[in-house]
Scaffold this motif. Structure first.
Motif, PDB file in Angstrom:
ATOM      1  N   TRP A 129       0.844  -1.199   0.000  1.00  0.00           N
ATOM      2  CA  TRP A 129       0.000   0.000   0.000  1.00  0.00           C
ATOM      3  C   TRP A 129       0.878   1.247   0.000  1.00  0.00           C
ATOM      4  CZ3 TRP A 129      -4.652   1.688  -1.078  1.00  0.00           C
ATOM      5  CH2 TRP A 129      -4.939   3.018  -0.748  1.00  0.00           C
ATOM      6  N   ALA A 130       1.882   1.286   0.857  1.00  0.00           N
ATOM      7  CA  ALA A 130       2.745   2.452   0.957  1.00  0.00           C
ATOM      8  C   ALA A 130       3.487   2.724  -0.344  1.00  0.00           C
ATOM      9  CB  ALA A 130       3.744   2.259   2.099  1.00  0.00           C
ATOM     10  N   ALA A 131       3.852   1.654  -1.067  1.00  0.00           N
ATOM     11  CA  ALA A 131       4.646   1.818  -2.287  1.00  0.00           C
ATOM     12  C   ALA A 131       3.803   2.148  -3.509  1.00  0.00           C
ATOM     13  CB  ALA A 131       5.465   0.554  -2.551  1.00  0.00           C
ATOM     14  N   SER A 132       2.593   1.552  -3.608  1.00  0.00           N
ATOM     15  CA  SER A 132       1.852   1.695  -4.864  1.00  0.00           C
ATOM     16  C   SER A 132       0.343   1.838  -4.701  1.00  0.00           C
ATOM     17  CB  SER A 132       2.133   0.479  -5.763  1.00  0.00           C
ATOM     18  OG  SER A 132       1.678  -0.710  -5.133  1.00  0.00           O
ATOM     19  N   SER A 133      -0.131   2.078  -3.478  1.00  0.00           N
ATOM     20  CA  SER A 133      -1.580   2.197  -3.223  1.00  0.00           C
ATOM     21  C   SER A 133      -2.335   0.978  -3.751  1.00  0.00           C
ATOM     22  CB  SER A 133      -2.143   3.473  -3.863  1.00  0.00           C
ATOM     23  OG  SER A 133      -1.510   4.619  -3.375  1.00  0.00           O
ATOM     24  N   ASP A 134      -1.780  -0.204  -3.539  1.00  0.00           N
ATOM     25  CA  ASP A 134      -2.391  -1.443  -4.008  1.00  0.00           C
ATOM     26  C   ASP A 134      -3.769  -1.610  -3.364  1.00  0.00           C
ATOM     27  OD1 ASP A 134      -3.144  -4.037  -4.609  1.00  0.00           O
ATOM     28  OD2 ASP A 134      -1.202  -4.929  -4.103  1.00  0.00           O
ATOM     29  N   PRO A 135      -4.851  -1.602  -4.142  1.00  0.00           N
ATOM     30  CA  PRO A 135      -6.193  -1.698  -3.559  1.00  0.00           C
ATOM     31  C   PRO A 135      -6.461  -3.026  -2.862  1.00  0.00           C
ATOM     32  CG  PRO A 135      -6.287  -1.883  -5.939  1.00  0.00           C
ATOM     33  CD  PRO A 135      -4.895  -1.472  -5.609  1.00  0.00           C
ATOM     34  N   ASP A 136      -5.658  -4.054  -3.175  1.00  0.00           N
ATOM     35  CA  ASP A 136      -5.824  -5.336  -2.501  1.00  0.00           C
ATOM     36  C   ASP A 136      -5.227  -5.320  -1.097  1.00  0.00           C
ATOM     37  OD1 ASP A 136      -7.038  -6.309  -4.776  1.00  0.00           O
ATOM     38  OD2 ASP A 136      -5.201  -7.192  -5.580  1.00  0.00           O
ATOM     39  N   LEU A 137      -4.556  -4.232  -0.742  1.00  0.00           N
ATOM     40  CA  LEU A 137      -3.925  -4.103   0.581  1.00  0.00           C
ATOM     41  C   LEU A 137      -4.424  -2.866   1.315  1.00  0.00           C
ATOM     42  CD1 LEU A 137      -0.282  -5.032  -0.477  1.00  0.00           C
ATOM     43  CD2 LEU A 137      -1.905  -6.496   0.746  1.00  0.00           C
ATOM     44  N   ASP A 138      -5.671  -2.486   1.055  1.00  0.00           N
ATOM     45  CA  ASP A 138      -6.230  -1.269   1.666  1.00  0.00           C
ATOM     46  C   ASP A 138      -6.785  -1.567   3.059  1.00  0.00           C
ATOM     47  OD1 ASP A 138      -7.101   1.283   2.074  1.00  0.00           O
ATOM     48  OD2 ASP A 138      -8.602   1.281   0.477  1.00  0.00           O
ATOM     49  N   VAL A 139      -5.900  -2.012   3.933  1.00  0.00           N
ATOM     50  CA  VAL A 139      -6.237  -2.358   5.307  1.00  0.00           C
ATOM     51  C   VAL A 139      -5.137  -1.810   6.201  1.00  0.00           C
ATOM     52  CG1 VAL A 139      -6.728  -4.223   6.933  1.00  0.00           C
ATOM     53  CG2 VAL A 139      -7.348  -4.489   4.523  1.00  0.00           C
ATOM     54  N   GLY A 140      -5.508  -1.204   7.321  1.00  0.00           N
ATOM     55  CA  GLY A 140      -4.504  -0.650   8.214  1.00  0.00           C
ATOM     56  C   GLY A 140      -4.854  -0.873   9.677  1.00  0.00           C
ATOM     57  N   PHE A 141      -3.821  -0.912  10.506  1.00  0.00           N
ATOM     58  CA  PHE A 141      -3.998  -1.060  11.949  1.00  0.00           C
ATOM     59  C   PHE A 141      -3.323   0.119  12.652  1.00  0.00           C
ATOM     60  CE2 PHE A 141      -4.405  -5.354  10.350  1.00  0.00           C
ATOM     61  CZ  PHE A 141      -5.461  -5.874  11.100  1.00  0.00           C
ATOM     62  N   ALA A 142      -3.730   0.354  13.885  1.00  0.00           N
ATOM     63  CA  ALA A 142      -3.122   1.402  14.704  1.00  0.00           C
ATOM     64  C   ALA A 142      -3.432   1.070  16.159  1.00  0.00           C
ATOM     65  CB  ALA A 142      -3.695   2.765  14.330  1.00  0.00           C
ATOM     66  N   THR A 143      -2.868   1.860  17.063  1.00  0.00           N
ATOM     67  CA  THR A 143      -3.216   1.706  18.471  1.00  0.00           C
ATOM     68  C   THR A 143      -3.835   2.997  18.979  1.00  0.00           C
ATOM     69  OG1 THR A 143      -0.995   2.362  19.190  1.00  0.00           O
ATOM     70  CG2 THR A 143      -1.401   0.018  18.892  1.00  0.00           C
ATOM     71  N   ALA A 144      -4.624   2.883  20.048  1.00  0.00           N
ATOM     72  CA  ALA A 144      -5.349   4.029  20.600  1.00  0.00           C
ATOM     73  C   ALA A 144      -4.979   4.216  22.063  1.00  0.00           C
ATOM     74  CB  ALA A 144      -6.854   3.812  20.457  1.00  0.00           C
ATOM     75  N   HIS A 145      -4.702   5.458  22.428  1.00  0.00           N
ATOM     76  CA  HIS A 145      -4.305   5.767  23.804  1.00  0.00           C
ATOM     77  C   HIS A 145      -5.009   7.037  24.266  1.00  0.00           C
ATOM     78  CE1 HIS A 145      -1.070   2.812  23.325  1.00  0.00           C
ATOM     79  NE2 HIS A 145      -0.872   3.360  22.138  1.00  0.00           N
ATOM     80  N   GLN A 146      -5.313   7.072  25.547  1.00  0.00           N
ATOM     81  CA  GLN A 146      -5.953   8.251  26.130  1.00  0.00           C
ATOM     82  C   GLN A 146      -5.208   8.617  27.405  1.00  0.00           C
ATOM     83  OE1 GLN A 146      -9.930   8.134  28.216  1.00  0.00           O
ATOM     84  NE2 GLN A 146     -10.597   9.175  26.341  1.00  0.00           N
ATOM     85  N   ALA A 147      -4.734   9.853  27.469  1.00  0.00           N
ATOM     86  CA  ALA A 147      -3.967  10.296  28.637  1.00  0.00           C
ATOM     87  C   ALA A 147      -4.791  10.138  29.908  1.00  0.00           C
ATOM     88  CB  ALA A 147      -3.549  11.751  28.458  1.00  0.00           C
ATOM     89  N   GLY A 148      -4.205   9.491  30.895  1.00  0.00           N
ATOM     90  CA  GLY A 148      -4.863   9.334  32.182  1.00  0.00           C
ATOM     91  C   GLY A 148      -5.872   8.212  32.262  1.00  0.00           C
ATOM     92  N   ALA A 149      -6.064   7.470  31.173  1.00  0.00           N
ATOM     93  CA  ALA A 149      -7.046   6.388  31.194  1.00  0.00           C
ATOM     94  C   ALA A 149      -6.571   5.261  32.107  1.00  0.00           C
ATOM     95  CB  ALA A 149      -7.278   5.853  29.786  1.00  0.00           C
TER      96      ALA A 149
END
Length: 265
Positions: A129-149
């Motif tokens: 995806w990063a190299a060629s915007s391959d539509p077969d790889l249009d999936v992403g992950f991330a993490t979520a954080h909240q200060a003081g949680a």
């Protein structure tokens, strides 16, 4: 014709739509559950009384520059902080980089963030995806954080399991946040095979902004949680009209991304 790409990202970087070619047919294979230790769903401790009846607290809106522009959802992990969305929601693809300053509001509706806003970090998309915007790889992950949680995001809102290598035809619940709406669109229908590495589903009312919305199979009507097998994205950034949505097929590439994400959280 409105392509389902997030409008806010167009101000951050140009996105090039590439042609799609397909060759081999994927053979049927057993599903792999990308859970951490047990295939049990995490359930929210308590959902706010004013959460819309059709909404899942584990699904929410992504915000950048003060506006919601995409959709994301919580998937099960040991640390309870992993988000799933479309790659084009967090990375601008060929020639671009990761989007910064993004927050996640689970259960968002009517201008209210019942569980607050969570900072999005550790974004990860496939090299293709990063190299060629391959539509077969249009999936992403991330993490979520909240200060003081004091508790993890998953312990508050629950999480879907992630499954890869599943059947092309499945009954799902589709959820996404249109740019012009303060409540999520929700639809139930059966998916179909679009092509070798793409799924499709016919659901009206999913325009720009719904990218990243989860395709949840076997949703429990009480917890509103189940197993996610796709996200709005892929072919034509999720679709060129509001009535048909697409998803990259969740295969070993998606499982590898999930494992990379959970390994560093």
């Amino acid at each position: 014709m409105t392509v389902r790409r997030p409008a806010v990202l167009l101000t951050l970087a140009a996105i090039v739509l590439l042609g799609v070619t397909f060759a081999v047919v994927v053979a049927a294979r057993p599903a792999q559950l990308a859970s951490a230790t047990t295939p049990e769903l995490a359930t929210a401790e308590a959902a706010p009384a004013d959460l819309p009846a059709v909404s899942s607290p584990a699904v929410g809106a992504l915000f950048a520059e003060g506006e919601h522009y995409c959709t994301a959802s919580v998937v099960h992990s040991e640390r309870g902080d992993v988000l799933l969305t479309a790659a084009h929601c967090i990375h601008n693809g060929e020639g671009g980089g990761y989007v910064t300053g993004v927050t996640f509001a689970p259960g968002y509706h009517d201008g209210v963030a019942p569980f607050g806003y969570w900072a999005v970090s550790d974004e990860l998309v496939a090299p293709g995806w990063a190299a060629s915007s391959d539509p077969d790889l249009d999936v992403g992950f991330a993490t979520a954080h909240q200060a003081g949680a004091a508790k993890s995001l998953e312990s508050l809102v629950g999480a879907n399991l992630l499954a890869t290598g599943t059947a092309f035809e499945q009954a799902i619940t589709l959820t996404g946040y249109p740019d012009d709406s303060e409540v999520p669109a929700v639809c139930r229908n059966t998916t179909a095979k679009q092509d070798t590495y793409q799924l499709r589903v016919d659901c009206a009312g999913f325009p720009t902004g719904t990218s990243g919305g989860p395709w949840v199979a076997g949703q429990n009507p009480e917890t509103r949680l189940g197993t996610v097998i796709g996200v709005i994205g892929g072919f034509e950034f999720g679709g060129d009209d509001a009535d048909t949505s697409y998803s990259s097929y969740f295969d070993t590439d998606v499982l590898a991304l999930y494992r990379q994400t959970t390994a560093r959280t």
